[in-house]
Scaffold this motif. Sequence first.
Motif, short mmCIF file in Angstrom:
data_model
loop_
_atom_site.label_atom_id
_atom_site.label_comp_id
_atom_site.label_asym_id
_atom_site.label_seq_id
_atom_site.Cartn_x
_atom_site.Cartn_y
_atom_site.Cartn_z
N ILE A 1 -36.69 32.94 -13.77
CA ILE A 1 -35.53 33.46 -13.03
C ILE A 1 -34.53 32.33 -12.80
O ILE A 1 -33.34 32.45 -13.10
CB ILE A 1 -35.98 34.08 -11.69
N GLY A 2 -35.03 31.23 -12.26
CA GLY A 2 -34.14 30.10 -12.00
C GLY A 2 -33.58 29.48 -13.26
O GLY A 2 -32.40 29.09 -13.31
N GLY A 3 -34.42 29.39 -14.31
CA GLY A 3 -33.96 28.80 -15.56
C GLY A 3 -32.84 29.58 -16.20
O GLY A 3 -31.89 29.01 -16.75
N ALA A 4 -32.93 30.91 -16.15
CA ALA A 4 -31.87 31.75 -16.73
C ALA A 4 -30.55 31.52 -16.01
O ALA A 4 -29.49 31.39 -16.63
CB ALA A 4 -32.28 33.22 -16.67
N ILE A 5 -30.61 31.45 -14.68
CA ILE A 5 -29.38 31.22 -13.90
C ILE A 5 -28.83 29.83 -14.19
O ILE A 5 -27.62 29.65 -14.38
CB ILE A 5 -29.66 31.39 -12.40
N ALA A 6 -29.72 28.84 -14.24
CA ALA A 6 -29.29 27.47 -14.50
C ALA A 6 -28.63 27.34 -15.87
O ALA A 6 -27.56 26.75 -16.01
CB ALA A 6 -30.48 26.52 -14.39
N ALA A 7 -29.27 27.89 -16.90
CA ALA A 7 -28.73 27.78 -18.26
C ALA A 7 -27.42 28.54 -18.40
O ALA A 7 -26.50 28.09 -19.09
CB ALA A 7 -29.75 28.27 -19.27
N GLN A 8 -27.32 29.69 -17.76
CA GLN A 8 -26.07 30.45 -17.80
C GLN A 8 -24.92 29.62 -17.22
O GLN A 8 -23.78 29.73 -17.66
CB GLN A 8 -26.20 31.75 -17.00
#
Length: 435
Positions: A312-319
């Motif tokens: 969840i956090g990785g998707a937001i960070a990469a976006q």
Amino acid sequence: MNYTTQMDAARKGIVTNEMKIAAKKEGIAVEELMNLMAEGKAIIPANKNHKSLNPSAVGAKLKTKINVNLGTSRDLKDIDMELKKVENAVNMGAEAIMDLSSFGNTEVFRKLIVEKCSAMIGTVPIYDAVVYYHKPLAKITTDEWIDIVRMHAENGVDFQTIHCGINKNTIERFKKNKRLTNIVSRGGSIIFAWMEMTGNENPFYERFDEILDICQKYDVTLSLGDACRPGSIADGTDASQIEELICLGELTKRAWEKNVQVMIEGPGHMPMNQIAANMEIQKTLCHGAPFYVLGPIVTDVAPGYDHITAAIGGAIAAQNGAAFLCYVTPAEHLRLPDLDDVKEGIIACRIAAHAADIAKGIPNAADWDNQMSKARHDLDWERMFSLAIDPEKARRYRESAKPEKEDTCSMCGNFCAVKNVNRILDGKIVTIFDE
């Protein structure tokens, strides 16, 4: 024309073989990649001694890459098992492997990985110094810390996590601003303890120029470690984290002056609403250097499921600009991951990376999804399996509860929306219960 590092080549307008391969993977012109590398906004970790490397580029405007951590520990020291994890990780699409071994003859394992593995290889010299010298932490000398960095470079690792942002000033800030979970970085805690016991400055900070010379000689990318990354959502974006990030931004400039490639490591644990802001802070303080994040883990209450909290956090960070995601497995906070944990962690991280690539508009990122949607429209199960991020699991789930009719699944049967709308549009009758 000669060059020392990939960054040096980019600044001189020299197209390296590594640039050609990485640009082809990205689907961009090599000149575009070269410009990003010259500015420090993209990197190709490629040690001159890593002959088996299939190079990849890491940068905010490129496809999001993922890293897999593995390695032996005192309690679990099966090298063959760790090599199997390496093989599986590469087969499942991981672009990088970090060897975090903390027990045994670590150099033998490290050399084996470099010899056999086509993915980028990273290490954390602080861990290995404790194992290699086999003596009390306080007895390790400043020279010995630096010698380990040199040995890893000679061994052929492509990037090294160097905890150089935690210095005497950072420690004072940490002590004044109490945390719920103190320092949770293994490397950060080791160098913090060494500094407190010896009274000395962090050797990786104090002798940073020597480290740069080593990195330049072998073209090792510096992964500037976040010793003060938050280990709980309560500590997210606190003074210690930001103080260290400011220092890492200053060290980034010094590295670039010597044409040494750099990426910055980031949190850690933090609430979802802080992630986008953290990406912007990093881009500003660290001058656009690629950001490498662990998670971020967005809630602290899910041991056994932290591959989900991290995705969840990785998707937001990469976006929002992170370039490189470090996978987290279901075993995080609990034990060394086994083969199944590694698979679950990689799949979750790849989902996060791919979802972010779609959101940030990476060219052709959604083509894969469109092919899957077409296969679903056609009720082409074999095509769906072949396109799935985990084909084996998709096939196993369907076969575990076979439907009465092959063109449906056991969830919907004759109520299948796709099947019924296809039939209506083809001019056929839908009766559902009679079919």
